[in-house]
Design an enzyme around this catalytic site. Structure first.
Site, PDB file in Angstrom:
ATOM      1  N   GLY A  10      38.501 -53.572  76.194  1.00 46.51           N
ATOM      2  CA  GLY A  10      38.156 -53.232  74.815  1.00 46.51           C
ATOM      3  C   GLY A  10      37.533 -51.839  74.750  1.00 46.51           C
ATOM      4  O   GLY A  10      37.307 -51.197  75.783  1.00 46.51           O
ATOM      5  N   GLN A  11      37.234 -51.389  73.538  1.00 45.35           N
ATOM      6  CA  GLN A  11      36.686 -50.033  73.354  1.00 45.35           C
ATOM      7  C   GLN A  11      35.389 -49.835  74.142  1.00 45.35           C
ATOM      8  O   GLN A  11      35.231 -48.871  74.890  1.00 45.35           O
ATOM      9  CB  GLN A  11      36.380 -49.779  71.878  1.00 45.35           C
ATOM     10  CG  GLN A  11      37.560 -49.857  70.940  1.00 45.35           C
ATOM     11  CD  GLN A  11      37.195 -49.294  69.585  1.00 45.35           C
ATOM     12  OE1 GLN A  11      37.212 -48.085  69.380  1.00 45.35           O
ATOM     13  NE2 GLN A  11      36.854 -50.154  68.637  1.00 45.35           N
ATOM     14  N   LEU A  12      34.456 -50.801  73.975  1.00 45.73           N
ATOM     15  CA  LEU A  12      33.144 -50.625  74.602  1.00 45.73           C
ATOM     16  C   LEU A  12      33.218 -50.808  76.119  1.00 45.73           C
ATOM     17  O   LEU A  12      32.619 -50.044  76.877  1.00 45.73           O
ATOM     18  CB  LEU A  12      32.138 -51.607  73.974  1.00 45.73           C
ATOM     19  CG  LEU A  12      30.707 -51.504  74.470  1.00 45.73           C
ATOM     20  CD1 LEU A  12      30.145 -50.093  74.301  1.00 45.73           C
ATOM     21  CD2 LEU A  12      29.812 -52.520  73.748  1.00 45.73           C
ATOM     22  N   ASP A  44      38.168 -65.651  80.955  1.00 45.14           N
ATOM     23  CA  ASP A  44      38.705 -65.944  79.626  1.00 45.14           C
ATOM     24  C   ASP A  44      37.656 -66.719  78.824  1.00 45.14           C
ATOM     25  O   ASP A  44      37.360 -67.876  79.122  1.00 45.14           O
ATOM     26  CB  ASP A  44      39.997 -66.763  79.765  1.00 45.14           C
ATOM     27  CG  ASP A  44      40.631 -67.037  78.413  1.00 45.14           C
ATOM     28  OD1 ASP A  44      40.030 -66.655  77.380  1.00 45.14           O
ATOM     29  OD2 ASP A  44      41.714 -67.644  78.386  1.00 45.14           O
ATOM     30  N   ASP A 111      27.136 -55.480  62.211  1.00 43.66           N
ATOM     31  CA  ASP A 111      26.539 -55.330  60.882  1.00 43.66           C
ATOM     32  C   ASP A 111      27.096 -56.386  59.912  1.00 43.66           C
ATOM     33  O   ASP A 111      26.514 -56.633  58.858  1.00 43.66           O
ATOM     34  CB  ASP A 111      26.818 -53.924  60.331  1.00 43.66           C
ATOM     35  CG  ASP A 111      28.310 -53.587  60.280  1.00 43.66           C
ATOM     36  OD1 ASP A 111      29.071 -54.131  61.116  1.00 43.66           O
ATOM     37  OD2 ASP A 111      28.724 -52.792  59.422  1.00 43.66           O
ATOM     38  N   TYR A 134      34.351 -63.972  60.775  1.00 45.29           N
ATOM     39  CA  TYR A 134      33.946 -63.144  61.911  1.00 45.29           C
ATOM     40  C   TYR A 134      32.415 -63.010  61.937  1.00 45.29           C
ATOM     41  O   TYR A 134      31.776 -63.261  62.962  1.00 45.29           O
ATOM     42  CB  TYR A 134      34.623 -61.773  61.808  1.00 45.29           C
ATOM     43  CG  TYR A 134      34.078 -60.718  62.736  1.00 45.29           C
ATOM     44  CD1 TYR A 134      34.352 -60.739  64.096  1.00 45.29           C
ATOM     45  CD2 TYR A 134      33.281 -59.672  62.241  1.00 45.29           C
ATOM     46  CE1 TYR A 134      33.843 -59.755  64.944  1.00 45.29           C
ATOM     47  CE2 TYR A 134      32.780 -58.689  63.079  1.00 45.29           C
ATOM     48  CZ  TYR A 134      33.061 -58.735  64.433  1.00 45.29           C
ATOM     49  OH  TYR A 134      32.564 -57.760  65.271  1.00 45.29           O
ATOM     50  N   LYS A 138      29.769 -64.429  64.733  1.00 49.04           N
ATOM     51  CA  LYS A 138      28.899 -63.505  65.482  1.00 49.04           C
ATOM     52  C   LYS A 138      27.430 -63.892  65.281  1.00 49.04           C
ATOM     53  O   LYS A 138      26.634 -63.831  66.208  1.00 49.04           O
ATOM     54  CB  LYS A 138      29.143 -62.050  65.041  1.00 49.04           C
ATOM     55  CG  LYS A 138      30.505 -61.481  65.409  1.00 49.04           C
ATOM     56  CD  LYS A 138      30.733 -61.269  66.901  1.00 49.04           C
ATOM     57  CE  LYS A 138      29.938 -60.134  67.485  1.00 49.04           C
ATOM     58  NZ  LYS A 138      30.326 -59.880  68.902  1.00 49.04           N
ATOM     59  N   TRP A 160      31.276 -50.230  62.623  1.00 44.80           N
ATOM     60  CA  TRP A 160      32.395 -49.287  62.472  1.00 44.80           C
ATOM     61  C   TRP A 160      32.693 -48.556  63.790  1.00 44.80           C
ATOM     62  O   TRP A 160      32.688 -47.315  63.848  1.00 44.80           O
ATOM     63  CB  TRP A 160      32.081 -48.262  61.388  1.00 44.80           C
ATOM     64  CG  TRP A 160      31.864 -48.788  60.010  1.00 44.80           C
ATOM     65  CD1 TRP A 160      31.536 -50.047  59.632  1.00 44.80           C
ATOM     66  CD2 TRP A 160      31.949 -48.030  58.794  1.00 44.80           C
ATOM     67  NE1 TRP A 160      31.399 -50.118  58.274  1.00 44.80           N
ATOM     68  CE2 TRP A 160      31.649 -48.903  57.729  1.00 44.80           C
ATOM     69  CE3 TRP A 160      32.240 -46.705  58.498  1.00 44.80           C
ATOM     70  CZ2 TRP A 160      31.643 -48.496  56.396  1.00 44.80           C
ATOM     71  CZ3 TRP A 160      32.219 -46.289  57.172  1.00 44.80           C
ATOM     72  CH2 TRP A 160      31.933 -47.177  56.134  1.00 44.80           C
TER      73      TRP A 160
END
Ligand code: NAP
Length: 300
Positions: A10-12, A44, A111, A134, A138, A160
């Site tokens: 993933g991005q992070l 997983d 957020d 979502y 979370k 974002w």
């Protein structure tokens, strides 16, 4: 320290990997630490037994950084069970495992736990009230984590998130900007973007921090994003300006752009707590966007 990072694709996850494996990061972070990056192939989170199986067969960790999440906000409205498993039940299981291993847990949240009607930047103590699945899953993850780990964990809520990796608002705008002469972008949802490299850097600074390393510190929530208060429309305009893409951006309302999941109107977050506790710098959103676009261009 043995540090497990989930969500390596993933991005992070990718950004933390890049920071610790390139440039100064190699000296700064790898000297005293061993980082283990895992994706869904190894761990997983959609399966309780797979999670147990992974940890039963691994040596203990000192820190677990949970970057994995079910992040498809619209799809979550249909796949609520899967979203709940990954964002809530798996986090609960990770918290139990962290306790057993006496490991610290760094968990990332959103957020979208807020309903966006607050009117001023949200503080960590402000009332949560998610308006989509979502956000609900979370928040449930946060709550279970706090219950199971009253000490030794931190939750970082961010917003974002964009990067030079994979699909995100910046890459989507750059792709569409090349294909079209004009684009309609929502102008009545307000927040702050977060360049993932800044977030990765903040997390890595925190785990080095004396405050974090202390045993049995009370579990805390922190807010982190870049500095600035903008709409998606402002964001799109600045992306095209920096990237020198000739595409007109038209402001539209949320009503004109219906999506399966409702979006909160204003989720600007107050970042004073993280900045004060860990001396983490909060970069200006335009400067970080510039860095991301420069990095993207260098990759082409
Ligand atoms: N993106 C945003 O705008 C945003 C905003 C606020 C908060 N956040 C939070 O920030 C954190 C990092 O987000 P991100 O932008 O890096 O998300 P991302 O790019 O969507 O990455 C999430 C990662 O989680 C992995 N994952 C999903 N389901 C999994 C499963 N069942 N088992 C194992 N791994 C699984 C995905 O694996 P695959 O690559 O294999 O699909 C993906 O690599 C998340 O906690 C997210 O909720 C993100």
């Amino acid at each position: 320290m043995r540090i497990l990072v989930t969500g390596k694709n993933g991005q992070l996850g990718k950004s933390i990997n890049k920071v610790v494996n390139t440039g100064n990061g190699k000296n700064n972070y790898q000297q005293d630490n061993e980082f283990i990056f895992v994706g869904r192939e190894e761990l997983d989170l959609s399966s309780e037994s797979n999670i147990s199986h992974y940890f039963d067969r691994s040596n203990k960790f000192d820190v677990i950084i949970n970057c994995a999440a079910y992040t498809a906000v619209d799809k979550a409205e249909e796949e609520c069970e899967l979203a709940n498993q990954v964002n809530h039940l798996a986090v609960k299981q990770l918290a139990n495992i962290a306790n057993e291993q006496k490991a610290k847990l760094v968990h990332v949240s959103t957020d979208y736990v807020f309903d966006g009607t607050g009117g001023k930047p949200y503080k960590e103590t402000d009332k949560t009230n998610p308006i989509n699945i979502y956000g609900e899953t979370k928040l449930a993850g946060e709550q279970s984590l706090k219950e199971i780990m009253p000490t030794n964990a931190i939750i970082i809520r961010t917003s974002w998130v964009y990067s030079e990796f994979g699909n995100n608002f910046v890459s989507t705008m750059l792709r569409l900007g090349k294909e079209r002469d004009e684009l309609n972008v929502v102008s009545d949802q307000i927040g702050s973007p977060t360049y993932v490299t800044d977030l990765a850097g903040a997390i890595l600074e925190i785990i080095k921090n004396k405050e974090f390393k202390e045993i049995s510190q009370a579990t805390q929530i922190y807010h982190y994003s870049n500095k600035g208060e903008i709409s998606w429309y402002d964001f799109a305009k600045e992306i095209f300006k920096i990237a020198k893409v000739d595409c007109k951006v038209n402001p539209i309302t949320t009503q004109q752009y219906p999506t399966p999941a409702k979006r909160p109107k204003n989720t600007l977050m107050n970042k004073a707590k993280i900045a004060k506790t860990f001396s983490v710098g909060i970069s200006d959103w335009k400067e970080s966007l510039d860095t991301c676009i420069t990095t993207l261009k260098a990759q082409q």
